[in-house]
Design an enzyme around this catalytic site. Sequence first.
Site, short mmCIF file in Angstrom:
data_model
loop_
_atom_site.label_atom_id
_atom_site.label_comp_id
_atom_site.label_asym_id
_atom_site.label_seq_id
_atom_site.Cartn_x
_atom_site.Cartn_y
_atom_site.Cartn_z
N THR A 1 0.65 -1.09 0.04
CA THR A 1 -0.14 -0.06 -0.04
C THR A 1 0.66 1.18 0.03
O THR A 1 2.04 1.07 0.47
CB THR A 1 -0.87 0.10 1.23
OG1 THR A 1 -0.09 0.18 2.45
CG2 THR A 1 -1.71 -1.30 1.37
N ASP A 2 0.33 2.32 -0.22
CA ASP A 2 0.84 3.65 -0.17
C ASP A 2 0.52 3.89 1.21
O ASP A 2 -0.12 3.24 2.07
CB ASP A 2 0.16 4.76 -1.00
CG ASP A 2 1.24 5.93 -1.15
OD1 ASP A 2 2.02 6.20 -0.37
OD2 ASP A 2 0.91 6.69 -2.01
N TRP A 3 1.44 4.81 2.01
CA TRP A 3 1.39 5.00 3.33
C TRP A 3 0.05 5.58 3.97
O TRP A 3 -0.33 6.47 3.50
CB TRP A 3 2.47 5.85 3.91
CG TRP A 3 3.83 5.36 4.16
CD1 TRP A 3 4.55 5.75 5.09
CD2 TRP A 3 4.45 4.29 3.17
NE1 TRP A 3 5.72 4.88 4.96
CE2 TRP A 3 5.74 3.79 3.91
CE3 TRP A 3 4.25 3.53 2.04
CZ2 TRP A 3 6.84 3.09 3.51
CZ3 TRP A 3 5.17 2.75 1.75
CH2 TRP A 3 6.27 2.32 2.23
N PHE A 4 -0.65 4.45 4.51
CA PHE A 4 -1.80 4.72 5.33
C PHE A 4 -3.02 4.56 4.02
O PHE A 4 -4.21 4.96 4.48
CB PHE A 4 -1.97 6.10 6.04
CG PHE A 4 -1.10 6.27 7.25
CD1 PHE A 4 -1.34 5.70 8.51
CD2 PHE A 4 0.18 6.72 6.93
CE1 PHE A 4 -0.50 5.74 9.54
CE2 PHE A 4 1.19 6.77 8.23
CZ PHE A 4 0.72 6.24 9.32
N GLY A 5 -2.86 3.94 3.24
CA GLY A 5 -3.72 3.87 1.99
C GLY A 5 -4.79 2.86 2.30
O GLY A 5 -4.57 1.76 2.81
#
Length: 821
Positions: A330-334
Site C-alpha cells: 500500500t501507499d502509506w496509510f492507504g
Amino acid sequence: MCSTFVTERAHHFVNLFNHLTRHTSFRAKMAFFSMKYSNFFLLGLLLLTNIGLAQNTLPVLGKSPRKALLKTLTPAEKARLVVGTGMRMSDINSNNTAPTPPATGTNVTGNIQGANFATGESKVPGAAGILYEIPRVGIPSIVLADGPAGLRINPTRKSAPDQTFYCTAFPVATLIASTWNLELAGQIGTAMGEEAREYGVDVLLAPAMNIHRNPLAGRNFEYFSEDPLISGKMAAALVNGIQSKGVGTAVKHFAANNSETNRMNINTVVSERALREIYLKGFQIAIKESKPWTVMSSYNKINGVYTSESPDLLTQILRKEWGFDGLVMTDWFGGKIAPDQLKAGNDLIMPGTPKQIEAVENALKDGSLTGAALDLNVSRLLDLIEKTGTYQGRIASNKPALKAHAEVARNVASEGMILLKNQNNALPIRKETKLVAAFGNTSYDLISGGTGSGDVNEAYTISLEDGLRNAGFQLDEELKTTYQEYIRQAKAARPPKKSFFELEQPIIEMTLNKAVFTRKAETAEVAIVTIGRNAGEFQDRKLENDFYLSQQEKTLLQQVSTAFHAAGKKVIVIVNTGGVIEMASWQDQADAILLAWQGGQEAGNAIADVLIGKINPSGKLATTLPVDYPDVPGSDKFPGLPADKPTEITYEEGIYVGYRYFDAFKVKTAYPFGFGLSYTEFTYGPAKLSSDKLTKDLTCTVAITNTGKVAGKEVVQLYISAPSTGLEKPVKELRGFAKTRLLAPGETQEISFAIQAKDLCSFHTSSSAWIVEKGAYTVMIGASSQDIRQQASFEVKTNQIVEKVKPSLKPTQPIKELSRR
C-alpha cells in the site's frame, strides 16, 4: 560429479546448521538434522571443520523449505510480517523546526491510525518504512525508503553525530522524461541504486509514473509525462538501473492517482478503455520491460473500490494479465480494511499500525481471511526479502560515490532542459559577455526539486548565480547583495513548518525602483529573469500566483523587458518549475525562454552549461503547455466534486488526454507535445517501411542529418494514425521514439523503429479485447506532435485480436465521454 554433489550438499548442510545455531536450541537443531538430513549428517559434521561456521550464511527461504517455514510461523507472526512496523515521526521531523505530524485532515496525523507506533531511531533514520523481523527463523527486517528524485533519508543521525549521510538530488521525473533518452534514465537509476545500497536501503520507493492529466496536480513533478509510452519506457529504464545494484523498486502509484486534494478518499470514475489505454498502459510497459520487485497501490478508489482493495486491479490485471510475480504494498496509510487489502493481492500494508495487525488476526479467527490467502501474501514477502541486501548479509558502507553521482545529475539536467524560444539567436550567450544582471528570487535561491516524499536531503544546491559564476560570468553585485538580503529576511519571517509535508509559501518577488532597471540596462550586457515554482504532497496547485504569474512577477518581467530592449539588449527567462505554468501571455517579452524544470542539486551548473552553449539543448516536451488553463479538458471540474472537499472525479475526457486532445480537437497550444529547439538544425530523410502491409510486424527507418553549424542531438518521434471506422481514435498517438547520438555538423544517423501489432491496438470495451482494426495506417515521423516531417502508409488486411481479457474495474455509473463524433 559425485564430488560436486557432495560439496553442494555439504554447503547446504552448513547453511542450515548456521541458521539453526543462531536461532534454535541445540536439541531442536539436532532433531531437525537427524530427521531431515540423516543421509548427510555425518558427512556434514566431517566437513564443518573445512568449510567453517564463520560464513554467517542466512537461512534458505527458497521454494523447497517454504511450506515448512510457513507452518513454523504463528498466525500472529504472519500478521506482523504483512503489516509494517509503523511510522517514525521523530525520523521524519528530525530536520524540521516544528516536530509535529502532518496537517489535520489527513489520516497521517499524530496518533491517528498509529502514526507514532514506531519509536526511536530506525536502522536507517529517515527511511519511510521498516519491516518486521523474526530472528528465530532468520527473517530479517528490511528497509524501504523514498523516493523518485533520489534517496530520502536523514542527513544526520543521533547515533553518529560526527557523520553526514547526504544523498544526491537528481532532476525530477518531468525533466528526466524531457531528455527522451532511455540510456540517461538508466544511468540515473544505476546511481540511485548504488546510493541506496551503500546506505543500507533494500527497496527504493520509486519511480512514480502517474499521468499528467491536469497541470495543477501537485505531484506532477514526480511523474514523467501525459503519455503512457514515455512514462512506461522511462520508468522501466530507471527500474532496470536501480535493480542492477541489488536494490528493489516500487513503481507507483497504481493507478489513476492524478490529484492530491482529498487523495485518500477520492473516487476516480473512469471508463475501462481510458483506464487501460492511458492510465494502466505505462505501468504495463514498465512491469513487462523491467520486472520491478514491488508495485505500490495508490490512495484513491477506481470506480468505487480502493485500489489497494481491488482484486480486479491487483490480481486479475496486474498478476494474471501482465504476469507480475512480485509484491504489492500500500501507499502509506492507504485504503481502509486491512484484510480486504490482503485478499485483493496487496501483500504488505504500510507503514503499519497496531489496529491493522489486530484486524488481520481477527479476520483469521473469524474466517473472513483464510490462512491460505495470508500464506500467499507472506510467501511473496519472503520472495522479496530473499532478494535484498539485508538478507544476503550486505554491509552498508555509508559512503556512496556522491561526486560521481552529482556529475550524472548535471549531465541529465542539461539534456532535459527545453529551449522554448530563441529569437534572433539570443542564446547561447556570447563568450565575450562579461556582466549579467540576474533578476528574480529564484536566480539566487534555485529550487532543486519538489517536497514531500519526492524531496531529497542533499549536501548543496548550485544556484543560477553559482552556475553562471562557475562558467566565468560576472554578476551584478548590487543586485546579488540586494536579493540575497531580501531572501534572508523573508525566510526568517516565515512561520515554522507545521510538518515535513507542508509546502512553504513562496517568497513574494521583490519590488525594485524603475530607475534600477534603467541603470542595470546601461551596465549589464544581458538580463536573466528566473521564475520559480514548487509543489508537493497533500495539495494540488492553484491558478493564481502559481499556474499564472503573480502580479509582482508580471511587473518585474515587464520592467526588465522594457529597460533592456530599449537599450538594445537581450532578456532571457529561466523557468524553474516541476510542472506547467502559463506562458502565452508573457512570452513575447522574452528573447529566449529556457524551461529548466527542477534540475536537482547541480541545476545551476546545468543551466549555465546550456546558456553558454557548452551543452546544445536537446530536451523536448513530454507534456503539452496550453495557452490557458480552461483549454485543458476536464479543467472545470478538477480536482473533483464537490469543490470544497471533492470525493469524486470523473474522467469525462476519456482517452483525450494531453496532445491526444489538443491535436484531435485542433486546440491551439503555447508549445506542443514533443517540442524543443536546438542551437542547430536537423533534416529528416524519407520514412521507409519494410512492407506496405502489416501482419505481425514491420520496420520504419529514417535518416536524420545535422544541417547546422554545431553538434547536437535530435529526438525523433514516431506517431501512428489509425483508422477510425469502428472505434473512435485520436488523430495520432506516439508509438515510438529515439534520440540520436551527438551528431557533428553534416553527420547523418539512421534511426530504426520496430512496429508490431501490439503497438497499434485499441481496447474495445464491448468485447473486452485489444484489437488492431483493418484499414490504412499512417506513420508520421516528427520533431513534435504538430511538426510532422515525413509520412508513410501501410495496410492491415483483417481485424487482429491481440489479446482477450476479462472485464475489470467497470464503472458503476454512466460516463458521458468527450467525442469527436
